[in-house]
Design a protein around this motif. Structure first.
Motif, short mmCIF file in Angstrom:
data_model
loop_
_atom_site.label_atom_id
_atom_site.label_comp_id
_atom_site.label_asym_id
_atom_site.label_seq_id
_atom_site.Cartn_x
_atom_site.Cartn_y
_atom_site.Cartn_z
N LYS A 1 -6.73 7.37 -3.98
CA LYS A 1 -5.74 7.33 -3.35
C LYS A 1 -5.39 6.20 -2.83
CE LYS A 1 -5.05 11.56 -0.28
NZ LYS A 1 -6.12 13.44 -0.18
N TRP A 2 -3.56 6.85 -3.37
CA TRP A 2 -2.28 6.11 -2.71
C TRP A 2 -1.22 7.10 -1.63
CZ3 TRP A 2 -1.97 1.32 -4.39
CH2 TRP A 2 -2.44 0.96 -5.39
N ASP A 3 -0.90 5.95 -0.30
CA ASP A 3 0.24 6.82 0.24
C ASP A 3 1.62 6.51 0.07
OD1 ASP A 3 -1.75 7.80 2.08
OD2 ASP A 3 -1.73 5.77 2.92
N PHE A 4 1.75 8.21 -0.80
CA PHE A 4 3.43 8.05 -1.20
C PHE A 4 3.98 8.17 -0.71
CE2 PHE A 4 6.81 9.48 -4.58
CZ PHE A 4 7.00 7.66 -4.93
N ASP A 5 5.19 7.91 0.07
CA ASP A 5 6.57 8.55 0.52
C ASP A 5 7.78 7.97 -0.41
OD1 ASP A 5 8.22 9.94 2.42
OD2 ASP A 5 7.94 8.27 4.03
#
Length: 109
Positions: free
Chosen positions: A48-52
């Motif tokens: 899981k990647w935090d992507f903005d």
């Protein structure tokens, strides 16, 4: 006639049954199945990647401020070196480039 499905099923059962035995043939078959047929174990991990997506626009503006459009300032700084003689080289480059427009002679068509 032996089908591929039967061969694959037999090899799979042999690998599962021989999990405790590290014999040469069994480990070869197990590695062959695991690394070539099933894929390497890291492929089956869920990450899981935090992507903005808005961060890229902010960083782009910061990059342009610091390095200039298409990194022109950055390339110029790299070209002057990092040994403490940047000012002397900048002066020499200014003398060398006098009468030229970005490396091209003004008189050329």
């Amino acid at each position: 006639m032996v089908s591929c499905k039967n061969v694959f099923l037999t090899l799979t059962l042999v690998v599962i049954a021989s999990n405790q035995c590290e014999c040469g043939v069994y480990s070869l078959i197990r590695d062959l199945l695991q690394w070539n047929v099933a894929g390497i174990p890291i492929i089956h991990k869920t990450v899981k990647w935090d992507f903005d997506p808005e961060v890229s626009q902010k960083r782009r503006e910061q990059f342009f401020e610091l390095h200039g459009y298409r990194a022109g300032k950055y390339l110029e700084r790299i070209g002057l070196g990092i040994d403490g003689k940047q000012r002397e080289r900048a002066y020499q480059h200014a003398i060398r480039d006098q009468g030229k427009l970005q490396g091209l002679s003004i008189l050329q068509p």
